[in-house]
Scaffold this motif. Structure first.
Motif, mmCIF file in Angstrom:
data_model
loop_
_atom_site.group_PDB
_atom_site.id
_atom_site.type_symbol
_atom_site.label_atom_id
_atom_site.label_comp_id
_atom_site.label_asym_id
_atom_site.label_seq_id
_atom_site.Cartn_x
_atom_site.Cartn_y
_atom_site.Cartn_z
ATOM 1 N N MET A 1 1.640 70.095 32.404
ATOM 2 C CA MET A 1 2.969 69.645 32.678
ATOM 3 C C MET A 1 3.831 70.847 33.073
ATOM 4 S SD MET A 1 5.432 67.810 29.952
ATOM 5 C CE MET A 1 6.603 66.714 30.603
ATOM 6 N N PRO A 2 4.452 70.835 34.228
ATOM 7 C CA PRO A 2 5.295 71.956 34.642
ATOM 8 C C PRO A 2 6.484 72.156 33.701
ATOM 9 C CG PRO A 2 4.672 70.658 36.538
ATOM 10 C CD PRO A 2 4.236 69.887 35.314
ATOM 11 N N ILE A 3 6.836 73.412 33.498
ATOM 12 C CA ILE A 3 7.912 73.820 32.609
ATOM 13 C C ILE A 3 9.084 74.295 33.468
ATOM 14 C CG2 ILE A 3 8.583 75.452 30.804
ATOM 15 C CD1 ILE A 3 5.475 75.673 30.257
ATOM 16 N N PRO A 4 10.278 73.711 33.309
ATOM 17 C CA PRO A 4 11.428 74.162 34.093
ATOM 18 C C PRO A 4 11.916 75.528 33.623
ATOM 19 C CG PRO A 4 12.107 72.481 32.542
ATOM 20 C CD PRO A 4 10.611 72.608 32.416
ATOM 21 N N LEU A 5 12.344 76.362 34.569
ATOM 22 C CA LEU A 5 12.911 77.656 34.226
ATOM 23 C C LEU A 5 13.842 78.138 35.317
ATOM 24 C CD1 LEU A 5 11.175 79.889 36.024
ATOM 25 C CD2 LEU A 5 9.496 79.429 34.276
ATOM 26 N N SER A 6 14.575 79.197 35.005
ATOM 27 C CA SER A 6 15.511 79.806 35.947
ATOM 28 C C SER A 6 15.038 81.206 36.275
ATOM 29 C CB SER A 6 16.913 79.900 35.328
ATOM 30 O OG SER A 6 17.391 78.628 34.999
ATOM 31 N N VAL A 7 15.090 81.544 37.554
ATOM 32 C CA VAL A 7 14.764 82.886 38.020
ATOM 33 C C VAL A 7 15.958 83.329 38.835
ATOM 34 C CG1 VAL A 7 13.190 84.314 39.346
ATOM 35 C CG2 VAL A 7 12.309 82.342 38.093
ATOM 36 N N GLY A 8 16.779 84.206 38.275
ATOM 37 C CA GLY A 8 18.029 84.535 38.935
ATOM 38 C C GLY A 8 18.838 83.267 39.084
ATOM 39 N N ALA A 10 17.771 80.773 41.079
ATOM 40 C CA ALA A 10 16.827 79.729 41.500
ATOM 41 C C ALA A 10 16.307 78.948 40.293
ATOM 42 C CB ALA A 10 15.653 80.352 42.249
ATOM 43 N N GLU A 11 16.134 77.653 40.496
ATOM 44 C CA GLU A 11 15.528 76.787 39.486
ATOM 45 C C GLU A 11 14.149 76.395 40.002
ATOM 46 O OE1 GLU A 11 16.997 75.954 36.552
ATOM 47 O OE2 GLU A 11 18.703 77.222 37.098
ATOM 48 N N ALA A 94 1.192 83.705 39.060
ATOM 49 C CA ALA A 94 0.231 83.593 40.157
ATOM 50 C C ALA A 94 0.611 82.411 41.032
ATOM 51 C CB ALA A 94 -1.187 83.405 39.625
ATOM 52 N N PRO A 95 0.431 82.551 42.347
ATOM 53 C CA PRO A 95 0.669 81.404 43.232
ATOM 54 C C PRO A 95 -0.451 80.386 43.056
ATOM 55 C CG PRO A 95 -0.201 83.258 44.484
ATOM 56 C CD PRO A 95 0.006 83.746 43.072
ATOM 57 N N LEU A 96 -0.076 79.119 43.053
ATOM 58 C CA LEU A 96 -1.081 78.061 42.946
ATOM 59 C C LEU A 96 -1.426 77.466 44.305
ATOM 60 C CD1 LEU A 96 0.153 76.247 39.723
ATOM 61 C CD2 LEU A 96 -1.774 77.837 39.974
ATOM 62 N N HIS A 97 -0.609 77.771 45.304
ATOM 63 C CA HIS A 97 -0.826 77.244 46.645
ATOM 64 C C HIS A 97 -0.518 78.339 47.656
ATOM 65 C CE1 HIS A 97 -1.084 73.309 44.799
ATOM 66 N NE2 HIS A 97 0.053 73.551 44.187
ATOM 67 N N ASP A 98 -1.123 78.267 48.826
ATOM 68 C CA ASP A 98 -0.858 79.232 49.889
ATOM 69 C C ASP A 98 0.629 79.283 50.195
ATOM 70 O OD1 ASP A 98 -3.535 79.818 50.126
ATOM 71 O OD2 ASP A 98 -3.861 78.450 51.810
ATOM 72 N N GLY A 99 1.152 80.485 50.341
ATOM 73 C CA GLY A 99 2.547 80.675 50.706
ATOM 74 C C GLY A 99 3.517 80.632 49.547
ATOM 75 N N ALA A 100 3.062 80.379 48.332
ATOM 76 C CA ALA A 100 3.966 80.345 47.174
ATOM 77 C C ALA A 100 4.401 81.758 46.837
ATOM 78 C CB ALA A 100 3.280 79.700 45.981
ATOM 79 N N GLU A 101 5.698 81.996 46.868
ATOM 80 C CA GLU A 101 6.267 83.300 46.537
ATOM 81 C C GLU A 101 7.164 83.153 45.324
ATOM 82 O OE1 GLU A 101 5.658 86.225 47.974
ATOM 83 O OE2 GLU A 101 4.277 85.346 49.427
ATOM 84 N N TRP A 102 7.270 84.214 44.533
ATOM 85 C CA TRP A 102 8.173 84.207 43.397
ATOM 86 C C TRP A 102 9.593 84.421 43.905
ATOM 87 C CZ3 TRP A 102 7.053 82.491 38.799
ATOM 88 C CH2 TRP A 102 7.947 82.708 37.747
ATOM 89 N N PRO A 103 10.580 83.693 43.386
ATOM 90 C CA PRO A 103 11.959 83.865 43.858
ATOM 91 C C PRO A 103 12.466 85.286 43.644
ATOM 92 C CG PRO A 103 11.758 81.904 42.501
ATOM 93 C CD PRO A 103 10.470 82.648 42.380
#
Length: 140
Positions: A1-8, A10-11, A94-103
């Motif tokens: 289950m994905p966990i919501p969080l804030s990065v700067g 970005a949500e 870690a990215p789970l899909h191609d092109g996934a970048e951390w905010p």
């Protein structure tokens, strides 16, 4: 289950990966790699673009060789009752899909999450000092 969080500012939601443990006599690498790949395969089905984990500092290079990236910023975690603590372990993603970048934001990230109710706990023997608030963008 994905966990919501804030990065700067970005949500986002991440899939927490934890509890990977291999008996000392089986640490030749193949079993740990198989467990981690199975965890990645399952995480990819849960709809998030990112996996997040915590590890001891000495294990960061191991996880980096397997696609994780260390966050340079401190991670503030909300514990039950709303108390905020700085995660004493290293935070890796870690990215789970191609092109996934951390905010972007505050170096690698300024992250605060409601992970305390999800299971990760502080670990004794960490070299990080507890504190309050969001990331300063650097590691102490």
């Amino acid at each position: 289950m994905p966990i919501p969080l804030s990065v700067g500012d970005a949500e986002l939601a991440v899939v927490g990966m934890g509890g990977l443990a291999v008996a000392p006599g089986r640490r030749d690498g193949s079993l740990a790699r198989a467990l981690l790949e199975a965890a990645f395969d399952h995480a990819r089905t849960l709809g998030s673009a990112h996996a997040l984990a915590f590890c001891r500092p000495r294990l960061v290079p191991y996880y980096e060789r397997r696609g994780f990236h260390e966050l340079a910023a401190e991670v503030t975690v909300e514990q039950p009752g709303g108390r905020l603590v700085v995660m004493p372990l290293r935070t890796i993603w870690a990215p789970l899909h191609d092109g996934a970048e951390w905010p972007a934001g505050g170096g690698a990230a300024a992250l605060a999450a409601d992970l305390g109710r999800q299971g990760p706990r502080n670990e004794e023997g960490s070299d990080r000092k507890p504190g309050r608030g969001r990331s300063s963008g650097h590691r102490p």
